[in-house]
Enzyme design. Structure first.
Site, PDB file in Angstrom:
ATOM      1  N   SER A 127       0.820  -1.213   0.000  1.00 61.05           N
ATOM      2  CA  SER A 127       0.000   0.000   0.000  1.00 61.05           C
ATOM      3  C   SER A 127       0.848   1.254   0.000  1.00 61.05           C
ATOM      4  O   SER A 127       1.932   1.295   0.610  1.00 61.05           O
ATOM      5  CB  SER A 127      -0.895  -0.006   1.243  1.00 61.05           C
ATOM      6  OG  SER A 127      -1.486   1.255   1.461  1.00 61.05           O
ATOM      7  N   TYR A 152      -2.145   0.122  10.266  1.00 61.42           N
ATOM      8  CA  TYR A 152      -2.299  -0.492   8.947  1.00 61.42           C
ATOM      9  C   TYR A 152      -1.026  -0.304   8.125  1.00 61.42           C
ATOM     10  O   TYR A 152      -0.484  -1.265   7.556  1.00 61.42           O
ATOM     11  CB  TYR A 152      -3.499   0.120   8.211  1.00 61.42           C
ATOM     12  CG  TYR A 152      -3.591  -0.300   6.765  1.00 61.42           C
ATOM     13  CD1 TYR A 152      -3.943  -1.602   6.423  1.00 61.42           C
ATOM     14  CD2 TYR A 152      -3.311   0.603   5.731  1.00 61.42           C
ATOM     15  CE1 TYR A 152      -4.017  -1.997   5.088  1.00 61.42           C
ATOM     16  CE2 TYR A 152      -3.384   0.220   4.409  1.00 61.42           C
ATOM     17  CZ  TYR A 152      -3.743  -1.082   4.082  1.00 61.42           C
ATOM     18  OH  TYR A 152      -3.803  -1.462   2.768  1.00 61.42           O
TER      19      TYR A 152
END
Length: 324
Positions: A127, A152
């Protein structure tokens, strides 16, 4: 060739599975259909694949070692495309241990199986959030990224590092692809473009965090699938590669594009900036261009119009919006 897609019933995974099945690949999909958003959406994502003989679905959890051992023992898997993850920056602030268990522990479980069963290639869906708050733009794979600002992001970076460890120790070929805000038909319902479209369509106010000047590098799903396919077809030892559109847009301009595509005016509810959210993302895609022949083809204006058209034809159930 047999490809295992983890998270294969999700947004990106289901699009990749459709692409591979259409070309005659055998696709094994593992997904746990958790309640992060309405599981019915995932079942709908793969509805068209279920009857295809090239497609197999395993309802299971990558944190369960026994499930993975049975899966890898039953099938001669050539490549793994690892897309399963606990997603979302804001929920990770509330459940950091769960994000570590799935995103790091689950990745280790898969890498162990790949080594044990001599899988030829491991592709990891990372990501853009790993870059954190960067002053230097665009974001390059060579940038030092030591300060992720959400659990995250930290788990995605940790998984990249453990991928390198397994490559170093066992010569497992690994490609980590850093996705930059993927959108398009079947996008997860809590993500900005889908959420804003749904709320504007329902004549409800949209929450806008900050003053609308934050920007994102939105990447259309077909461009991401093209990048994934190129990674599957090329051989490297270990690489980290950005997959983005390299054309960021401010949040307030994104809202304007959605308004234009819907033919409706948004009611905006301004909120304070959210912890864990970065101010901007911006992909340097020169490495992807060089190594993968990657050239994104869908500009944001066209992509938003395509998404809104899909949304109008496939409006999800109201329960899809319980995740903020």
């Amino acid at each position: 060739m047999t490809v295992l897609i983890t998270g294969g019933a999700g947004f990106i995974g289901s699009h990749l599975a459709e692409n591979l099945v259409a070309e005659g690949y055998r696709v094994i999909c593992i997904d746990d259909f958790n309640d992060y958003y309405d599981p019915r959406i995932k079942w709908e994502n793969i509805a068209g694949l279920q009857a295809r003989p090239e497609f197999r679905l395993v309802k299971g959890d990558i944190t369960n070692k026994e499930t993975l051992e049975e899966l890898f023992s039953a099938w001669n898997i050539d490549q793994v495309v690892h897309l399963a993850a606990r997603a979302g920056v804001r929920p990770s602030l509330r459940q950091p241990a769960l994000y570590e268990k799935v995103n790091v522990g689950g990745t280790i479980n898969l890498l162990e199986q790949c080594v044990r069963h001599q899988v030829k290639k491991f592709i990891f869906g990372s990501s853009s959030s790993v870059y954190g708050e960067q002053d230097k733009i665009p974001f390059s794979e060579e940038d030092r990224i030591e300060r992720p600002i959400s659990p995250y992001a930290a788990t995605k970076r940790a998984a990249e590092l453990i991928c390198y460890t397994y490559h170093h120790l066992y010569q497992l070929p690994v490609i980590c692809l850093r996705f930059f805000t993927v959108y398009g038909p079947r996008q997860r319902p809590e993500m900005a473009i889908h959420k804003f479209t749904s709320l504007i369509y329902q004549r409800q106010p949209i929450p806008l965090y900050g003053d609308g000047s934050s920007s994102r590098d939105y990447t259309f799903i077909s461009d991401i699938v093209s990048g994934l396919r190129a990674a599957m077809d090329r051989n490297f030892g270990y690489e980290i590669i950005n997959l983005g559109n390299s054309s960021p847009i401010q949040l307030k301009e994104l809202v304007r594009l959605i308004e234009e595509a819907l033919g409706l005016k948004a009611r905006i509810d301004f909120q304070p900036p959210q912890s864990g959210d970065v101010t901007r993302t911006y992909a340097d895609i020169s490495k992807a261009q060089k190594l993968l022949g990657y050239h994104p083809e869908v500009p944001i204006e066209e992509g938003v119009a395509l998404f809104v058209d899909w949304f109008k034809r496939n409006r999800p159930c109201p329960a899809a919006h319980h995740v903020a």
